[in-house]
Design an enzyme around this catalytic site. Sequence first.
Site, PDB file in Angstrom:
ATOM      1  N   ASP A   1     109.883  21.374   9.007  1.00 51.73           N
ATOM      2  CA  ASP A   1     110.251  20.041   9.486  1.00 51.73           C
ATOM      3  C   ASP A   1     111.691  20.068   9.982  1.00 51.73           C
ATOM      4  O   ASP A   1     112.166  21.116  10.429  1.00 51.73           O
ATOM      5  CB  ASP A   1     110.031  19.035   8.339  1.00 51.73           C
ATOM      6  CG  ASP A   1     109.669  17.650   8.819  1.00 51.73           C
ATOM      7  OD1 ASP A   1     110.449  17.064   9.575  1.00 51.73           O
ATOM      8  OD2 ASP A   1     108.597  17.133   8.446  1.00 51.73           O
TER       9      ASP A   1
ATOM     10  N   HIS B   1     113.477  12.802   9.063  1.00 55.23           N
ATOM     11  CA  HIS B   1     112.039  13.057   9.010  1.00 55.23           C
ATOM     12  C   HIS B   1     111.677  14.080   7.926  1.00 55.23           C
ATOM     13  O   HIS B   1     110.763  13.857   7.120  1.00 55.23           O
ATOM     14  CB  HIS B   1     111.594  13.545  10.392  1.00 55.23           C
ATOM     15  CG  HIS B   1     110.127  13.624  10.598  1.00 55.23           C
ATOM     16  ND1 HIS B   1     109.387  14.741  10.299  1.00 55.23           N
ATOM     17  CD2 HIS B   1     109.252  12.714  11.101  1.00 55.23           C
ATOM     18  CE1 HIS B   1     108.126  14.508  10.615  1.00 55.23           C
ATOM     19  NE2 HIS B   1     108.013  13.293  11.110  1.00 55.23           N
TER      20      HIS B   1
ATOM     21  N   SER C   1     102.699  11.782  10.227  1.00 59.26           N
ATOM     22  CA  SER C   1     103.750  12.553   9.556  1.00 59.26           C
ATOM     23  C   SER C   1     103.906  12.118   8.103  1.00 59.26           C
ATOM     24  O   SER C   1     104.262  12.918   7.256  1.00 59.26           O
ATOM     25  CB  SER C   1     105.096  12.313  10.238  1.00 59.26           C
ATOM     26  OG  SER C   1     105.251  13.143  11.345  1.00 59.26           O
TER      27      SER C   1
END
Length: 771
Positions: free
Chosen positions: A149, A221, A559
């Site tokens: 990620d 994220h 996600s």
Amino acid sequence: MRASPSIIRFISILSALLIPTFAEKKSYVVYLGSHSRDSEIEVSAVEYERVRNSHFTLLGSFLGSEEKAQESIFYSYTRHINGFAAVLDEAEVDQISKHPDVISVFLNRPKKLHTTRSWEFMGLEHDGQIQPSWTEARFGEDAIIANLDTGVWPESKSFSDEGFGPIPPRWKGICQNGQDPTFKCNRKLIGARFFNKGYFAAVGGTVSSSIFDSPRDTEGHGSHTLSTAGGNFVPGASLFGLGNGTAKGGSPKARVVAYKVCGPMTFEGSCYDADILAGFDMAISDGVDVISVSLGGRPQPYEEDSIAIGSFHAVKHGIVVVCSAGNAGPDLATVSNVAPWLITVGASTMDRKLATFLNLGNNISLVGASYSDKRLPNNTFFPIVTAASVKATNASDSNATFCMAGCLDPIKAKGKIVVCLRGENGIVEKGINAASAGAVGMVLANDVSDGNEISSDAHVLPAVQIRYTDGAAVFAYINSTVNPTAYISPPSTLLGIKPAPVMAPFSSRGPNTVTPEIFKPDITAPGVDVIAAYSEAQGPTGESFDKRRTPYFVESGTSMSCPHVSGIAGLLKTLHPDWSPAAIRSAIMTSARTRDNAVERITDDGHIKATPFAYGAGHVHPSQAMDPGLIYDLTNQDYLTFLCSLGYNETNILLFTDETFTCPKPISLVNLNYPSIAVPKLNGSITVTRTVKNVGSSPATYTALVVNPPGLSVDVQPKTLAFATIGDQKSFNVTITATKAGANRDYVFGMLTWSDGKHYVRSQIAVKASD
Ligand SMILES: *[C@@H]1O[C@H](CO)[C@@H](O)[C@H](O)[C@H]1NC(C)=O
Ligand SMILES: *[C@@H]1O[C@H](CO)[C@@H](O)[C@H](O)[C@H]1NC(C)=O
Ligand SMILES: *[C@@H]1O[C@H](CO)[C@@H](O)[C@H](O)[C@H]1NC(C)=O
Ligand SMILES: *[C@@H]1O[C@H](CO)[C@@H](O)[C@H](O)[C@H]1NC(C)=O
Ligand SMILES: *[C@@H]1O[C@H](CO)[C@@H](O)[C@H](O)[C@H]1NC(C)=O
Ligand SMILES: *[C@@H]1O[C@H](CO)[C@@H](O)[C@H](O)[C@H]1NC(C)=O
Ligand SMILES: *[C@@H]1O[C@H](CO)[C@@H](O)[C@H](O)[C@H]1NC(C)=O
Ligand SMILES: *[C@@H]1O[C@H](CO)[C@@H](O)[C@H](O)[C@H]1NC(C)=O
Ligand SMILES: *[C@@H]1O[C@H](CO)[C@@H](O)[C@H](O)[C@H]1NC(C)=O
């Protein structure tokens, strides 16, 4: 993920600064399969050097010298994945592709990020009480969960190591902090690495800032997804007080590792194939148990897809790989990450809603979304106007309608709530433009093409985004009265919402466009308004002026749903260390729920019944997944047989594996022992074979229950399966016959359930008639 204005601005800066010097050369991945070595032996640096040299020799034979090859190669994959990434021109690529040792050569393309009450909603907690099944799986304490990620914010409380014992000795990785000496791992966050050579090879330029040369997360994220999978219990986590509760991952006692494979945002995506493969190769070698991948690209043939290749090697080593299905819904045939060895996760809502109300002067109250921390004075109504009616004289009507920069007249907009239309510019940017024109609030109305899809954003002024039909009501109200007024409530947290789960409109749908015989997505999990850890490198709007910092943040996307399933995979690994990745997936799929909390079939937004192409096997149900009764297992040999049946060249298949393997007689793809059944071309009748293994109690007798797809009949032989012992395997045939010729030009759905009265082992069936 939507592209925020700051991202768009960043891209234009990038494209201005980083024009590649040699337009004809591009970066590619050259995939060579596996290393032919005994996987049991301890592999040394000398061996890695030997492999690296073999790559120089191979490429050197095309480029004229090994020196040229050394210059061109920027990654050698030496551990489990065999291959390299290099800068090449098209003629070279053509030549290399023909070499017998080469499986595929593909462009180093970018993939995109697919952007705390969720555990309670899934049944691991009930009324704040932890359910026994979570305790039984020891909160995943033996599992090592990694993500590929944007890195991690190591100072987050979600990754504090308070109460954690020594690092498990099987962990072989490191904490590679690069140019950021403040980045520290601990006994919870046991490792971190970063891979950015593929990014810079493709985008151009070099590392511009030390922050990109470290595993530190500047986007938020990666911290969000990693903490959802394996974050600690952290009480009092909220965003501006919204959704206040205890944040935690699915396996809160697991150890976590971050492999940063994404560079600074670009419009095409920021996570490049060459870096993704490097991340997989290292994660396998470091000894992780679960790899969570919340990113993806357009579906591609498996040998040209870094996630399919990387996960193939990971699964071969017993690692569970969980991926997001993508945010390209609600259109059909949009699902990505569809390889049969990984778990593909769609996104749906929880029974929590973060709501902001728009009250109009005519007593109409509309519910919308926002996370603004700015408030109007309590229950004070303000004049509400359309943006077009307060436009600057030098602006066009249409640009004013979208609240573009400089298009609102500060004299007319001052002290008013301005209604802006969605589209053209960024959602947060509209609020900035309205605020700078002196507006006290903003209503963001969806255009007809946006429909009901509304998102919450950390606006800079009191604001609310509303659905298209609600927007029409607001315009009609403004038009209907001389002095229209409105009030925007502070955002609030509503619980016990019914129905839930509801499929998120953005969640990518089946059927699988790469191999339609493999039913995808596999499962759905919470992916709307998920609160989890964030990066403190930027404010919640992502804008540079935004100095607010939020250790926890609300995000939506597949996600966010993917790491929920990764956390559950961690629990299952702890509870059943001997289960294969396929067994873990089977347990998660066959125990899923297809009904919502109103006891109806899961719906799409707007109360339309959803199909399994949206929710896969259903909504994940972790406590049941721990005791599934039966499993549909698959081995590496099964996956190789699958590749043979796909028509992969037998010589190439040998390169995938260090075992001796010859393709058997081709099997029909529908017979891969998957926990669901998809028949893309039914011509009259078909028989599908499956094998189940008893992992429940013994002796046990299971009976088949069938829901026929409309227009079809499903016959199961035998109809009962008797298992004498645990580990016993039984095969059965499922014969699907069209009862009406010429019907079912579209997919129709049914279900097969094996039950012993205690366990319900469900498989979705999707069938389409051939043309
Ligand atoms: C597979 O392809 C290679 C070239 O890539 C060729 O040399 C080989 O003969 C092929 N093998 C089979 C079994 O078709
Ligand atoms: C969150 O809830 C806790 C306990 O219920 C409370 O102490 C805390 O002040 C709340 N935090 C916010 C920001 O509302
Ligand atoms: C709105 O509701 C209030 C109280 O329910 C009432 O007094 C008022 O007349 C209503 N106004 C309109 C415009 O309907
Ligand atoms: C608004 O109401 C809340 C509670 O209802 C109160 O705590 C707050 O002080 C009020 N704010 C203003 C500006 O009146
Ligand atoms: C609307 O805005 C765009 C982008 O700022 C600009 O290029 C265009 O000229 C504007 N149109 C009018 C009619 O002002
Ligand atoms: C209109 O004029 C104002 C004042 O000169 C300026 O700030 C603004 O950017 C202009 N807007 C457009 C759309 O050109
Ligand atoms: C406003 O009302 C007038 C007359 O009632 C109508 O002609 C017009 O189309 C309306 N405009 C909008 C935006 O609803
Ligand atoms: C379907 O099966 C029939 C009889 O077996 C055969 O004649 C026909 O060509 C098949 N159609 C397709 C589309 O495969
Ligand atoms: C399934 O069908 C095949 C051929 O149609 C047959 O050979 C096999 O015995 C059947 N298996 C079971 C379990 O009935």
